[in-house]
Design a protein around this motif. Structure first.
Motif: not given
Length: 68
Positions: A3-10, A32-35, A40-54
């Motif tokens: 829970e110390n990571w937060i999404k900044v980009y999708t 970090v990235t969370m794919n 197989a279909y490249h459907l969905g999203e990839i999130n970029v996460l950073v520490h909450k402090a950043d």
């Protein structure tokens, strides 16, 4: 993921997510990235996460570099 990571980009673009992650890391903001795509279909999203402090620094980086 901790829970110390937060999404900044999708995106659906794996390359764009990696470029952003690398840019943040090079600027001293650990990222970090969370794919969540179906591989197989490249459907969905990839999130970029950073520490909450950043979170604010990461958003500033995204705005300054005009990342959409």
């Amino acid at each position: 993921m901790s829970e110390n990571w937060i999404k900044v980009y999708t995106t659906a673009d794996a390359f764009a997510a990696e470029v952003l992650k690398q840019g943040l890391t090079e600027s001293g903001i650990p990222a970090v990235t969370m794919n969540k795509q179906l591989s197989a279909y490249h459907l969905g999203e990839i999130n970029v996460l950073v520490h909450k402090a950043d979170f604010n620094k990461a958003i500033e980086y995204i705005v300054e570099n005009e990342i959409e």
